[in-house]
Design a protein around this motif. Structure first.
Motif, short mmCIF file in Angstrom:
data_model
loop_
_atom_site.label_atom_id
_atom_site.label_comp_id
_atom_site.label_asym_id
_atom_site.label_seq_id
_atom_site.Cartn_x
_atom_site.Cartn_y
_atom_site.Cartn_z
N ARG A 11 0.81 -1.24 0.12
CA ARG A 11 -0.11 0.11 -0.08
C ARG A 11 0.88 1.15 0.07
O ARG A 11 0.53 2.34 -0.67
CB ARG A 11 -0.80 0.00 1.10
CG ARG A 11 -2.01 -0.99 0.97
CD ARG A 11 -2.74 -1.22 2.40
NE ARG A 11 -3.43 -0.09 2.96
CZ ARG A 11 -4.53 0.43 2.33
NH1 ARG A 11 -5.35 -0.45 1.39
NH2 ARG A 11 -5.01 1.50 2.64
N HIS A 12 1.91 1.28 0.73
CA HIS A 12 2.89 2.42 0.86
C HIS A 12 3.30 2.52 -0.60
O HIS A 12 3.68 3.59 -1.05
CB HIS A 12 3.89 2.14 1.81
CG HIS A 12 5.20 3.24 1.71
ND1 HIS A 12 4.70 4.36 2.59
CD2 HIS A 12 6.07 3.23 1.38
CE1 HIS A 12 5.73 5.20 2.66
NE2 HIS A 12 6.73 4.34 1.83
N SER A 13 3.85 1.47 -1.25
CA SER A 13 4.42 1.61 -2.65
C SER A 13 3.50 2.04 -3.56
O SER A 13 3.87 2.90 -4.55
CB SER A 13 4.93 0.15 -3.05
OG SER A 13 6.00 -0.33 -2.12
N PHE A 14 2.28 1.70 -3.36
CA PHE A 14 1.27 2.10 -4.34
C PHE A 14 0.95 3.65 -4.24
O PHE A 14 0.80 4.29 -5.16
CB PHE A 14 -0.32 1.36 -4.25
CG PHE A 14 -1.15 2.09 -4.90
CD1 PHE A 14 -1.56 1.97 -6.12
CD2 PHE A 14 -1.96 3.07 -4.07
CE1 PHE A 14 -2.45 2.48 -6.81
CE2 PHE A 14 -3.03 3.61 -4.78
CZ PHE A 14 -3.35 3.57 -6.07
N THR A 16 3.11 5.74 -2.89
CA THR A 16 4.21 6.61 -3.52
C THR A 16 4.47 6.72 -4.88
O THR A 16 4.40 7.67 -5.42
CB THR A 16 5.81 5.85 -2.80
OG1 THR A 16 5.74 5.73 -1.42
CG2 THR A 16 7.02 6.42 -3.55
N GLN A 17 4.24 5.53 -5.67
CA GLN A 17 4.21 5.56 -7.31
C GLN A 17 2.89 6.47 -7.59
O GLN A 17 3.21 7.23 -8.83
CB GLN A 17 4.04 4.15 -7.54
CG GLN A 17 5.17 3.22 -7.34
CD GLN A 17 6.50 3.99 -7.98
OE1 GLN A 17 6.32 4.35 -9.24
NE2 GLN A 17 7.48 4.06 -7.32
N ALA A 18 1.93 6.21 -7.06
CA ALA A 18 0.79 7.20 -7.24
C ALA A 18 1.22 8.69 -7.27
O ALA A 18 0.89 9.54 -8.21
CB ALA A 18 -0.42 6.83 -6.67
N THR A 19 1.74 8.96 -6.33
CA THR A 19 2.35 10.38 -6.03
C THR A 19 3.37 11.08 -6.97
O THR A 19 3.34 11.95 -7.71
CB THR A 19 2.99 10.54 -4.79
OG1 THR A 19 1.83 10.35 -3.75
CG2 THR A 19 3.56 11.99 -4.46
N LEU A 20 4.26 9.72 -7.36
CA LEU A 20 5.15 10.02 -8.57
C LEU A 20 4.47 10.32 -9.78
O LEU A 20 4.97 11.10 -10.82
CB LEU A 20 6.37 8.84 -8.64
CG LEU A 20 6.96 8.84 -7.38
CD1 LEU A 20 7.90 7.50 -7.50
CD2 LEU A 20 7.75 10.01 -7.07
N GLN A 21 3.19 9.76 -9.99
CA GLN A 21 2.56 9.98 -11.21
C GLN A 21 1.72 11.07 -11.19
O GLN A 21 0.75 11.36 -12.07
CB GLN A 21 1.81 8.66 -11.71
CG GLN A 21 2.78 7.49 -11.87
CD GLN A 21 3.67 7.74 -12.99
OE1 GLN A 21 3.36 8.34 -14.20
NE2 GLN A 21 5.10 7.53 -12.83
N ASP A 22 1.61 12.04 -10.25
CA ASP A 22 0.93 13.40 -10.07
C ASP A 22 -0.58 13.09 -9.78
O ASP A 22 -1.29 13.98 -10.14
CB ASP A 22 1.09 14.44 -10.98
CG ASP A 22 2.50 14.72 -11.10
OD1 ASP A 22 3.22 14.85 -10.10
OD2 ASP A 22 3.17 15.05 -12.34
N VAL A 23 -0.72 11.94 -9.11
CA VAL A 23 -2.12 11.64 -8.69
C VAL A 23 -2.59 12.33 -7.50
O VAL A 23 -1.75 12.34 -6.59
CB VAL A 23 -2.40 10.01 -8.46
CG1 VAL A 23 -3.67 9.90 -7.94
CG2 VAL A 23 -2.22 9.19 -9.72
#
Length: 65
Positions: A11-14, A16-23
């Motif tokens: 969940r933490h990885s998700f 983080t990755q969503a944030t990196l994709q500007d979600v």
């Protein structure tokens, strides 16, 4: 050596990755099923400083005349 992936880690990885994709934070929070943004912010609190620096640069560029 086999290591298990915990639900917290995935969940933490998700998040983080969503944030990196500007979600947007609100969308990430909803996708994770959080009742409030504070929980989501805790997931994202440990973002590497280089990532935060990149976001800061983007914001500074928005306000540059």
């Amino acid at each position: 050596m086999v290591q298990r992936v915990t639900s917290y880690f995935s969940r933490h990885s998700f998040a983080t990755q969503a944030t990196l994709q500007d979600v947007p934070l609100q969308a990430i929070s909803a996708m994770l099923g959080h009742n409030g943004l504070i929980t989501t912010q805790i997931y994202l609190k440990s973002l590497p400083s280089e990532i935060l620096d990149d976001y800061n640069k983007k914001l500074v560029q928005l306000w540059a005349f």
